[in-house]
Design an enzyme around this catalytic site. Structure first.
Site, PDB file in Angstrom:
ATOM      1  NE  ARG A  93      13.443  42.090   1.502  1.00 38.67           N
ATOM      2  CZ  ARG A  93      12.530  42.070   2.468  1.00 38.67           C
ATOM      3  NH1 ARG A  93      11.280  41.907   2.173  1.00 38.67           N
ATOM      4  NH2 ARG A  93      12.879  42.263   3.736  1.00 38.67           N
ATOM      5  CB  THR A  94      20.000  40.027   0.166  1.00 39.25           C
ATOM      6  OG1 THR A  94      19.329  41.282   0.090  1.00 39.25           O
ATOM      7  CG2 THR A  94      21.274  40.090  -0.632  1.00 39.25           C
ATOM      8  CE  LYS A 150      32.409  29.365  20.228  1.00 43.93           C
ATOM      9  NZ  LYS A 150      32.829  28.101  19.606  1.00 43.93           N
ATOM     10  NE  ARG A 159      22.505  42.317   3.665  1.00 45.95           N
ATOM     11  CZ  ARG A 159      21.205  42.537   3.406  1.00 45.95           C
ATOM     12  NH1 ARG A 159      20.312  42.488   4.380  1.00 45.95           N
ATOM     13  NH2 ARG A 159      20.798  42.804   2.187  1.00 45.95           N
ATOM     14  CG  HIS A 203      22.060  45.972  -1.232  1.00 49.51           C
ATOM     15  ND1 HIS A 203      22.333  44.740  -1.780  1.00 49.51           N
ATOM     16  CD2 HIS A 203      20.965  45.795  -0.438  1.00 49.51           C
ATOM     17  CE1 HIS A 203      21.448  43.861  -1.337  1.00 49.51           C
ATOM     18  NE2 HIS A 203      20.605  44.479  -0.514  1.00 49.51           N
TER      19      HIS A 203
HETATM   20  N1   CP Z   1      16.405  44.573   0.130  1.00 46.61           N
HETATM   21  C1   CP Z   1      17.093  43.832   1.022  1.00 46.61           C
HETATM   22  O1   CP Z   1      18.328  43.895   1.094  1.00 46.61           O
HETATM   23  O2   CP Z   1      16.302  43.046   1.819  1.00 46.61           O
HETATM   24  P1   CP Z   1      16.856  42.039   2.913  1.00 46.61           P
HETATM   25  O3   CP Z   1      17.459  42.859   4.026  1.00 46.61           O
HETATM   26  O4   CP Z   1      15.680  41.232   3.367  1.00 46.61           O
HETATM   27  O5   CP Z   1      17.907  41.191   2.277  1.00 46.61           O
END
Ligand code: CP
Length: 310
Positions: free
Chosen positions: A59-60, A87, A109, A137
């Protein structure tokens, strides 16, 4: 009208109530673009955005990429399996090398809490947090708030139950930070092994002894994923036991207010955190959360770029 003066968006903890409201109202305006036949405006034309995802995401990552493309920015996606991280290159070295290619924004991320703060101090471009370990998040917190605002027209005075693995949940932390600044009251429930000590101090938070207590008369019931990947050892006896005490089903959902909204950040362990009938039921707002994710990320990219571009 509030101004947004941050170079980076690392955590909702760093933003004021006015700045969060500004991001939400910009996201509301951005939504119109996503409903056009031609889903593209020139707002970020000429900007370069690197999506650097050291952890998996559906999603993100997809919605940050779509958000950038709909604003006409150029995007590049990097995943750890195909990058020089395999590496042994450090995050700092990766960042400095990417920086040499002159990006305007790095969306990252990373499994390590606090990694974005370190990165943001090292690079002059904007850094946007797409999830750091168990810390925050922020884009998920914002899209959750936008979805609640869609349903209720306000966030002030809402009773929001958050249930599950609170300790490892960056989603819970961002929601607590954002929602309490906007006047909601949070009720937490989860196994004692998944409830961090002192969590009440994060905001307007009540820790409950059971799922039933947390969701009683709730306006919103937000269920969290069990994060096996962040639990060094398993913190629950088994999935069936977990579902029995902390799973949402049509029967216990009746304890919440009539028409209460059901949310989950995804990905869902169906039959563990929630029964499939609740996931797919008429109180579920889960896919609306995903839809709102694109508009929220458009707003975030827009504001870290100055918010007054073409
Ligand atoms: N909600 C969320 O962060 O989903 P993803 O891990 O798919 O990005």
């Amino acid at each position: 009208m509030a101004e947004f003066k941050h170079k980076d968006i690392i955590a909702l903890q760093d933003l004021t109530q006015q700045e969060i409201e500004l991001l939400l109202s910009t996201a509301e305006s951005m939504r119109e673009i996503n409903n056009r036949d031609i889903k593209k405006v020139p707002t970020l034309r000429g900007k370069t955005i690197i999506n650097l995802f050291y952890e998996s995401s559906t999603r993100t990552r997809t919605s940050f990429e779509l958000a950038a493309k709909r604003l006409s920015a150029d995007t590049v996606n990097i995943s750890p399996s195909t990058s020089a991280a395999t590496k042994g290159e450090t995050l700092a070295d990766t960042a400095l090398n990417l920086l040499a290619m002159k990006p305007d924004i790095i969306v990252m991320r990373h499994a390590v809490s606090g990694s974005h703060e370190l990165l943001a101090k090292k690079v002059p471009c904007s850094v946007v947090n797409a999830g750091d370990g168990a810390h925050e998040h922020p884009s998920q917190g914002l899209l959750d708030m936008l979805t609640m605002k869609d349903r209720f027209g306000r966030l002030d005075g809402l009773k929001v139950a958050i249930v599950g693995d609170i300790t490892h949940s960056r989603v819970a932390r961002s929601n607590i930070q954002g929602l309490t600044k906007l006047g909601s009251h949070i009720f937490l429930a989860g196994p004692p092994t998944m409830m961090p000590p002192g969590v009440e101090r994060l905001g307007n938070v009540t820790v409950c002894g059971s799922l039933h207590e947390a969701i009683q008369d709730a306006d919103v019931v937000m269920m969290l994923r069990i994060q096996q990947e962040r639990q060094g050892k398993t913190l629950m006896p088994n999935a069936r036991e977990y579902a029995r005490y902390f799973g949402l089903n049509p029967e216990n959902l009746k304890l919440a207010k009539p028409g209460a909204m059901v949310m989950h950040p995804g990905p869902i362990n169906r039959g563990v955190e929630m029964s499939s009938s609740v996931v797919d039921g008429d109180q579920s707002w889960i896919l609306k959360q995903v839809e709102n994710g694109v508009a929220v990320r458009m707003a975030m990219l827009y504001h870290v770029c100055g918010g007054d571009l073409e």
